[in-house]
Design a protein around this motif. Sequence first.
Motif, PDB file in Angstrom:
ATOM      1  N   ASP A  33      -9.134  13.654   3.766  1.00  0.00           N
ATOM      2  CA  ASP A  33     -10.467  14.145   4.133  1.00  0.00           C
ATOM      3  C   ASP A  33     -11.429  13.046   4.580  1.00  0.00           C
ATOM      4  O   ASP A  33     -12.644  13.225   4.524  1.00  0.00           O
ATOM      5  CB  ASP A  33     -11.101  14.919   2.963  1.00  0.00           C
ATOM      6  CG  ASP A  33     -10.246  16.085   2.490  1.00  0.00           C
ATOM      7  OD1 ASP A  33      -9.518  16.655   3.331  1.00  0.00           O
ATOM      8  OD2 ASP A  33     -10.286  16.415   1.294  1.00  0.00           O
ATOM      9  N   SER A  59      -7.401  18.857   3.109  1.00  0.00           N
ATOM     10  CA  SER A  59      -7.132  19.726   1.968  1.00  0.00           C
ATOM     11  C   SER A  59      -7.524  21.152   2.343  1.00  0.00           C
ATOM     12  O   SER A  59      -8.696  21.425   2.589  1.00  0.00           O
ATOM     13  CB  SER A  59      -7.946  19.267   0.760  1.00  0.00           C
ATOM     14  OG  SER A  59      -7.726  17.902   0.500  1.00  0.00           O
ATOM     15  N   THR A  60      -6.551  22.055   2.392  1.00  0.00           N
ATOM     16  CA  THR A  60      -6.816  23.430   2.808  1.00  0.00           C
ATOM     17  C   THR A  60      -6.132  24.402   1.846  1.00  0.00           C
ATOM     18  O   THR A  60      -5.405  23.992   0.936  1.00  0.00           O
ATOM     19  CB  THR A  60      -6.301  23.691   4.241  1.00  0.00           C
ATOM     20  OG1 THR A  60      -4.870  23.863   4.233  1.00  0.00           O
ATOM     21  CG2 THR A  60      -6.664  22.546   5.184  1.00  0.00           C
ATOM     22  N   ASP A  66      -2.490  25.485  -2.278  1.00  0.00           N
ATOM     23  CA  ASP A  66      -3.052  24.282  -1.695  1.00  0.00           C
ATOM     24  C   ASP A  66      -2.096  23.772  -0.621  1.00  0.00           C
ATOM     25  O   ASP A  66      -0.932  23.462  -0.916  1.00  0.00           O
ATOM     26  CB  ASP A  66      -3.248  23.213  -2.763  1.00  0.00           C
ATOM     27  CG  ASP A  66      -4.339  23.565  -3.754  1.00  0.00           C
ATOM     28  OD1 ASP A  66      -5.152  24.460  -3.447  1.00  0.00           O
ATOM     29  OD2 ASP A  66      -4.375  22.954  -4.839  1.00  0.00           O
ATOM     30  N   LEU A  88     -15.618  18.636   3.295  1.00  0.00           N
ATOM     31  CA  LEU A  88     -14.424  18.659   2.448  1.00  0.00           C
ATOM     32  C   LEU A  88     -14.541  17.647   1.314  1.00  0.00           C
ATOM     33  O   LEU A  88     -14.154  17.934   0.167  1.00  0.00           O
ATOM     34  CB  LEU A  88     -13.178  18.375   3.287  1.00  0.00           C
ATOM     35  CG  LEU A  88     -12.814  19.424   4.332  1.00  0.00           C
ATOM     36  CD1 LEU A  88     -11.575  18.992   5.102  1.00  0.00           C
ATOM     37  CD2 LEU A  88     -12.571  20.785   3.682  1.00  0.00           C
ATOM     38  N   ARG A  92     -14.494  18.038  -2.883  1.00  0.00           N
ATOM     39  CA  ARG A  92     -13.754  17.200  -3.831  1.00  0.00           C
ATOM     40  C   ARG A  92     -14.670  16.701  -4.941  1.00  0.00           C
ATOM     41  O   ARG A  92     -14.316  16.720  -6.126  1.00  0.00           O
ATOM     42  CB  ARG A  92     -13.169  15.986  -3.117  1.00  0.00           C
ATOM     43  CG  ARG A  92     -11.826  16.165  -2.503  1.00  0.00           C
ATOM     44  CD  ARG A  92     -11.355  14.876  -1.848  1.00  0.00           C
ATOM     45  NE  ARG A  92     -10.111  15.135  -1.155  1.00  0.00           N
ATOM     46  CZ  ARG A  92      -8.916  15.069  -1.721  1.00  0.00           C
ATOM     47  NH1 ARG A  92      -8.817  14.705  -2.988  1.00  0.00           N
ATOM     48  NH2 ARG A  92      -7.829  15.343  -1.031  1.00  0.00           N
ATOM     49  N   ARG A 167     -11.846  24.828  -0.636  1.00  0.00           N
ATOM     50  CA  ARG A 167     -11.201  24.296   0.556  1.00  0.00           C
ATOM     51  C   ARG A 167     -11.372  25.241   1.737  1.00  0.00           C
ATOM     52  O   ARG A 167     -11.556  26.445   1.557  1.00  0.00           O
ATOM     53  CB  ARG A 167      -9.702  24.078   0.314  1.00  0.00           C
ATOM     54  CG  ARG A 167      -9.374  23.162  -0.851  1.00  0.00           C
ATOM     55  CD  ARG A 167      -7.898  23.181  -1.170  1.00  0.00           C
ATOM     56  NE  ARG A 167      -7.598  22.397  -2.376  1.00  0.00           N
ATOM     57  CZ  ARG A 167      -6.977  21.237  -2.360  1.00  0.00           C
ATOM     58  NH1 ARG A 167      -6.578  20.717  -1.206  1.00  0.00           N
ATOM     59  NH2 ARG A 167      -6.725  20.585  -3.474  1.00  0.00           N
TER      60      ARG A 167
END
Length: 272
Positions: A33, A59-60, A66, A88, A92, A167
């Motif tokens: 990210d 990160s999706t 995940d 993103l 986190r 995400r």
Amino acid sequence: MHTTASDGMFAPADNVRMAKEAGLFAIAITDHDTVAGVDEALRAGRELGIVVVPGVELSTVASGKDIHVLAYGFDLDDGKWLARLETLREGRNLRNERMLVNLGLLGMPITPEELAAAAGKSERKDKSVGRPHIAQAMVDKGYVSDLREAFDRWLAEGKPVYERQERASSLEAIGWIHEAGGKAVIAHPGIYGDDDLVLSLLDGGADGLEAYHSDHNPEQERRYAEWAAARGKLATGGSDFHGVKDGKVYHGAIGNRSVDADILERLGVRTE
């Protein structure tokens, strides 16, 4: 390859130097990210004669899983793209805060300052901080003996400290990458344990699969490469190198997976 811009153990320039020593022609810096390590790697690449591909590992989420999506060859100066990466990272950071609360409730307090120190976050604000840094803080505080124990007992999905990160959907992230002029590749598909989902993402807009990966067995690599080839899409590869700690290499040694250099042209990367 990952660097100290996210959860890698070596600076970007060090990764480039080690790639040179390993005899590689090109590498991709794909921190989580963030592109915070790319400029340094590009400079080192020019000095050492290594092609450095700007990359990010996004990160999706898809179908509740995940999923990591690799972005290659995007416009580094695209403001909208950089703002989306920042969003993103903010997700986190919020997840990290919730996990620190959980640790405190379990009698293992870690302050935000201690987490920042474990991550070396003072170096630059766009560094990506994640669970490996929480694990390192736990080691530093003496709560666990090593990073593996931190994940196996506390931080992995389903363990007491784990919190899910907010995400973007995988298909949404693929769209972001395309808007920024890049190629979107599903990272380490064999890790997810759901080939139907992987195939749906490939057919739904992804440009390729990371067929060759340190955690894939030969049968998986053959299958994913065949899927990509049958659709005229990319079959990329990578060690997913994060570094070496206590004699253990994470995930694989530099150069233990490779693909032909002609993949660079298909990624839209200039080599001269």
